[in-house]
Design an enzyme around this catalytic site. Sequence first.
Site, PDB file in Angstrom:
ATOM      1  N   GLY A 284      36.307 -23.559   3.813  1.00  0.00           N
ATOM      2  CA  GLY A 284      37.655 -23.239   4.247  1.00  0.00           C
ATOM      3  C   GLY A 284      37.928 -23.641   5.684  1.00  0.00           C
ATOM      4  O   GLY A 284      37.040 -23.613   6.538  1.00  0.00           O
TER       5      GLY A 284
ATOM      6  N   HIS B 267      39.850 -23.465   0.719  1.00  0.00           N
ATOM      7  CA  HIS B 267      41.183 -23.040   1.149  1.00  0.00           C
ATOM      8  C   HIS B 267      41.487 -23.466   2.587  1.00  0.00           C
ATOM      9  O   HIS B 267      40.623 -23.444   3.459  1.00  0.00           O
ATOM     10  CB  HIS B 267      41.315 -21.524   1.022  1.00  0.00           C
ATOM     11  N   ASP B 268      42.718 -23.911   2.784  1.00  0.00           N
ATOM     12  CA  ASP B 268      43.254 -24.278   4.093  1.00  0.00           C
ATOM     13  C   ASP B 268      42.605 -25.513   4.706  1.00  0.00           C
ATOM     14  O   ASP B 268      42.858 -25.828   5.876  1.00  0.00           O
ATOM     15  CB  ASP B 268      43.146 -23.104   5.086  1.00  0.00           C
TER      16      ASP B 268
END
Length: 268
Positions: free
Chosen positions: A144, A126-127
């Site tokens: 992440g 994520h991200d």
Amino acid sequence: MTIHPSATIHPSAVVEPGAHVAEGCQIGPFALIGPEVTLGPRVTVKSHAVLTGWTDVGEDSVIFPFATVGEVPQDLKYAGERTRLTIGARCRIREGATLNTGTEGGGGVTRVGDDVLIMTGAHVGHDAQIGNRVILVNNVAIAGHCVLGDDVIVGGLSGVHQWVRIGQGAIIGAVTMVTNDVIPYGLVQAPRGELDGLNLVGLKRRGVDRGNITALRAAYQMLAQGEGTFLDRARRLADETDSPHVREMTDFILSASDRSFLTPKGAK
């Protein structure tokens, strides 16, 4: 739901209401396209691939069997907020790869640039922000919030710790754990990730001229053996250099870092 009449969709595939499928797309048997997925022109989704979440896939990209693209983050803080995954043009996402959407605390968007190759079993957390022409070899794990610049290569079975930045043109050897930022054009190898020189092969392949390669080699030696701290050396380099490639290196070092840096082997 918008499906262009030129798109080819196998009868066993599921395209949920709300999805957008552009011209020339091909969707294979037993694939799943979720309601917030947008496929750009001529995207190919092969059998048993899953595309879900708020996910955009750029033109001429190919998603291979059993890849899972756009699922929710593997983050216990994630509470169902609407976040996004964007994938650029001409990407290849191979069998079993996984790419997650972002989190509210990380900016809300996971980004993958153009012409990226994500090989079998690799993971983009994520991200994460993945640049153009990046290659993630089999079973690489990008945690992440990581940032990978353009033309980065990460060797098979390697892992990158959350919040790590890897500068443009760097190469990570196979079976390496990277826990600190990697300077642009750096060469990292060994199980615990040691900065062991420059990615000279990659520089030559991209047509960087001899003058800039010589300047980078001199800069690396100064970072390894010059007076003062690593940051002091980078500041001096920034004041002295007229090479755009060295300037990119010093700008990277002098910008904000959450993980500090891998420093050259033997550096004081």
